[in-house]
Design an enzyme around this catalytic site. Structure first.
Site, short mmCIF file in Angstrom:
data_model
loop_
_atom_site.label_atom_id
_atom_site.label_comp_id
_atom_site.label_asym_id
_atom_site.label_seq_id
_atom_site.Cartn_x
_atom_site.Cartn_y
_atom_site.Cartn_z
N SER A 148 1.02 -1.33 0.10
CA SER A 148 -0.03 0.10 0.09
C SER A 148 0.73 1.25 0.03
CB SER A 148 -0.99 0.03 1.12
OG SER A 148 -1.50 1.42 1.50
N TYR A 161 -1.56 -0.06 10.52
CA TYR A 161 -1.80 -0.68 9.24
C TYR A 161 -0.70 -0.21 8.28
CZ TYR A 161 -3.75 -1.03 4.41
OH TYR A 161 -4.14 -1.51 3.08
#
Length: 253
Positions: A148, A161
């Protein structure tokens, strides 16, 4: 754009019950690969696999939990029994559970670590021998990890995250040192905003609204657009490794 190099390959795709994983599995099958779809939701996997087969592709539904070592081992055994040696592993399984670190949601931290980091390691470990063997036989062999942009860009409340995705990005880089000399390619893909189920994991109403606001402002890539990148990277000549791909909506900065 040619995807001919995907025909006849054997792929394992995690997180294949929805989102990027589903789109990747569907596209790889459409391009001629035999695809094992791995996720926890058996019924959903069965539906997707049936649709792939109805469209002329080859698909195997494999219900498994990447956070569990035994489950991954059983999944690998099932894939081997049905398809033999695997030459393409795409790690799409992931969870995004934003909260301030001060909220001390250690249950969520562990879930993200187990899925986003350890799950990737388990899947790669389960198919390392396959990938190395395929490459030694002169075949194309690939590991693709979906990381990501959060690996590089910090977002409030997404510290854990982002840390898990930074780990995946670093892992991908380090794995090239292990696998590259043995002719196994490693590709790390870092998407920005993507239409997927990830945002449905958000339990905090205010954080959910924040995400929706950002999506309204800059838009999001479709899962199919990300799948196209996976197909493109893995269909290049085997001497070409697209090692790092960052894909953002044009308005996302």
């Amino acid at each position: 754009m040619s995807y001919d190099n995907l025909a006849g390959r054997t792929a394992v795709v995690t997180g294949a019950a929805s989102g990027i994983g589903e789109a990747v599995a569907v596209l790889l099958a459409a391009r001629g690969a035999r695809v094992a779809l791995v996720a926890r939701r058996a019924e959903r996997l069965t539906e997707i696999a049936a649709k792939i087969r109805a469209d002329g592709g080859q698909a195997l539904a494999v219900a498994a939990d990447v956070t569990d070592e035994t489950s991954v081992a059983d999944a690998a055994a099932g894939v081997h029994a049905e398809y033999g040696t695997v030459d393409l592993v795409v790690n799409c399984a992931g969870v995004m559970l934003p909260h301030p670190v001060g909220a001390r949601r250690s249950d969520e931290w562990q879930r993200m670590l187990d899925t986003n980091v350890s799950g990737v390691l388990r899947m790669i470990g389960a198919f390392t021998d396959d990938l190395v063997s395929a490459a030694a036989d002169g075949r194309t062999a690939d590991i693709v990890n979906i990381s990501s942009i959060a690996a590089h860009v910090s977002f409030p409340n997404y510290a854990v995250y982002g840390a898990t995705k930074a780990a995946v990005t670093y892992l991908s880089e380090a794995l090239r040192g292990e696998f590259g000399p043995r002719d196994v390619r490693v590709t790390n893909i870092e998407p920005g905003f993507v239409e997927s189920e990830l945002r449905t994991h958000i339990s905090d109403t205010d954080l959910s609204r924040q995400v929706e606001g950002m999506l309204d402002e800059v838009g999001a890539l479709s899962a199919e657009e990300l799948a196209d990148l996976v197909a493109y990277a893995t269909s290049r000549p085997r001497r070409v490794n697209l090692r790092q791909i960052i894909a953002l909506p044009t308005r996302q900065v």
